[in-house]
Scaffold this motif. Structure first.
Motif, PDB file in Angstrom:
ATOM      1  N   LYS A 206       1.578  -2.602   5.362  1.00 21.01           N
ATOM      2  CA  LYS A 206       1.283  -1.674   4.441  1.00 21.01           C
ATOM      3  C   LYS A 206       2.078  -1.461   3.428  1.00 21.01           C
ATOM      4  O   LYS A 206       2.042  -1.295   2.148  1.00 21.01           O
ATOM      5  CB  LYS A 206       0.764  -0.406   5.201  1.00 21.01           C
TER       6      LYS A 206
ATOM      7  N   PHE B  19      -7.101   0.250  15.571  1.00 20.32           N
ATOM      8  CA  PHE B  19      -6.166   0.471  14.326  1.00 20.32           C
ATOM      9  C   PHE B  19      -6.265   1.894  13.640  1.00 20.32           C
ATOM     10  O   PHE B  19      -7.423   1.951  13.007  1.00 20.32           O
ATOM     11  CB  PHE B  19      -6.058  -0.833  13.194  1.00 20.32           C
TER      12      PHE B  19
ATOM     13  N   HIS C  75      -6.957  -4.486   5.549  1.00 17.97           N
ATOM     14  CA  HIS C  75      -6.219  -3.416   5.440  1.00 17.97           C
ATOM     15  C   HIS C  75      -5.531  -3.239   4.024  1.00 17.97           C
ATOM     16  O   HIS C  75      -5.175  -2.265   3.561  1.00 17.97           O
ATOM     17  CB  HIS C  75      -5.353  -3.353   6.581  1.00 17.97           C
TER      18      HIS C  75
ATOM     19  N   ARG D 196      -4.876   3.081  11.248  1.00 21.34           N
ATOM     20  CA  ARG D 196      -5.210   3.306   9.833  1.00 21.34           C
ATOM     21  C   ARG D 196      -6.540   2.562   9.279  1.00 21.34           C
ATOM     22  O   ARG D 196      -6.828   2.902   8.112  1.00 21.34           O
ATOM     23  CB  ARG D 196      -3.859   2.415   9.035  1.00 21.34           C
ATOM     24  N   GLU D 197      -7.119   1.942  10.057  1.00 24.52           N
ATOM     25  CA  GLU D 197      -8.392   1.213   9.644  1.00 24.52           C
ATOM     26  C   GLU D 197      -9.202   1.015  10.839  1.00 24.52           C
ATOM     27  O   GLU D 197      -9.091  -0.061  11.542  1.00 24.52           O
ATOM     28  CB  GLU D 197      -8.294  -0.143   8.654  1.00 24.52           C
TER      29      GLU D 197
ATOM     30  N   ILE E  86     -10.721  -2.353  12.357  1.00 24.40           N
ATOM     31  CA  ILE E  86      -9.884  -3.525  13.069  1.00 24.40           C
ATOM     32  C   ILE E  86      -9.743  -3.075  14.577  1.00 24.40           C
ATOM     33  O   ILE E  86      -9.188  -2.066  14.504  1.00 24.40           O
ATOM     34  CB  ILE E  86      -8.667  -3.441  12.247  1.00 24.40           C
TER      35      ILE E  86
ATOM     36  N   SER F 219      -7.367  -9.332   9.334  1.00 25.53           N
ATOM     37  CA  SER F 219      -6.987  -7.649   9.316  1.00 25.53           C
ATOM     38  C   SER F 219      -6.577  -7.340   8.100  1.00 25.53           C
ATOM     39  O   SER F 219      -6.662  -6.343   7.421  1.00 25.53           O
ATOM     40  CB  SER F 219      -6.352  -7.453  10.593  1.00 25.53           C
TER      41      SER F 219
ATOM     42  N   LEU G 284       0.760  -6.218  11.501  1.00 30.48           N
ATOM     43  CA  LEU G 284      -0.355  -5.603  10.799  1.00 30.48           C
ATOM     44  C   LEU G 284       0.095  -4.210  10.191  1.00 30.48           C
ATOM     45  O   LEU G 284      -0.071  -3.796   9.370  1.00 30.48           O
ATOM     46  CB  LEU G 284      -1.371  -5.320  11.783  1.00 30.48           C
ATOM     47  N   TYR G 285       0.977  -3.482  11.271  1.00 35.41           N
ATOM     48  CA  TYR G 285       1.528  -2.189  10.772  1.00 35.41           C
ATOM     49  C   TYR G 285       2.556  -2.297   9.941  1.00 35.41           C
ATOM     50  O   TYR G 285       2.742  -1.354   8.931  1.00 35.41           O
ATOM     51  CB  TYR G 285       2.023  -1.483  12.156  1.00 35.41           C
TER      52      TYR G 285
END
Length: 186
Positions: free
Chosen positions: A144, A109, A176, A111-112, A115, A172, A140-141
């Motif tokens: 945010k 991932f 996140h 962004r993190e 994960i 996750s 998950l995307y």
């Protein structure tokens, strides 16, 4: 879901992993169109970006840099750049391309990086043969900065996810976006 069929036809001889992403991926997983869509996106692996660009002969490409479209040359795009826009030179068809990180058989991932998800499970395929990004990854995307359409996608998918995928998404999200409203729904 004709737009997904058209993209799948366009990509039918592309020999690298790929899949429809975003809200259309949710619809492909659910098996019906759940809401309106403004665009269509595909996900590919970052390492395959030049292969894809060569495959999409007759398309022009721009990269998204700090929210702005800029011409794409021959460079190999590195993070934080992760989005391309392609336009077919004659038909004007548009396609957004999302670059995904993979390392040692795991999707990472962007962004993190703590994960990850098994690379072999990243793309699912409909009964018609249309590949799409795993819905847990799509959500998950979307988490945010979730909007009303993202909430709609979440509620369309959450009860259809397998137990392990729900657990992955829950854990996750806790990392996140701790405290996200979807966590309690999983």
């Amino acid at each position: 879901m004709e737009v997904c069929r058209n993209v799948a036809e366009q990509m039918s001889s592309y020999n690298q992993p790929w899949g429809i992403a975003g809200g259309w991926a949710v619809d492909l997983f659910v098996g019906r169109k759940t809401r309106g869509h403004e665009d269509i996106e595909i996900a590919v692996f970052r390492d395959d970006q030049h292969i894809l660009k060569n495959f999409l002969d007759g398309w022009t490409f721009e990269k998204v840099v700090s929210g702005e479209l800029r011409p794409l040359g021959e460079e190999f795009l590195q993070l934080p750049i992760h989005e391309l826009h392609a336009v077919h030179e004659t038909s004007g068809k548009r396609l957004e391309i999302l670059l995904n990180e993979v390392e040692n058989g795991q999707w990472i991932f962007r962004r993190e990086p703590s994960i990850s998800f098994p690379q072999q499970q990243l793309f699912k395929v409909t009964s018609e043969g249309i590949p799409y990004l795993h819905p847990a990854i799509v959500l998950l995307y979307k988490a945010k900065m979730s909007r009303q359409k993202d909430d709609a996608d979440f509620f369309a998918v959450k009860d259809l996810l397998e137990k392990a995928d729900r657990k992955f998404l829950q854990k996750s999200l806790e990392v996140h976006v701790p405290g996200h409203r979807w966590i309690g729904e999983l």
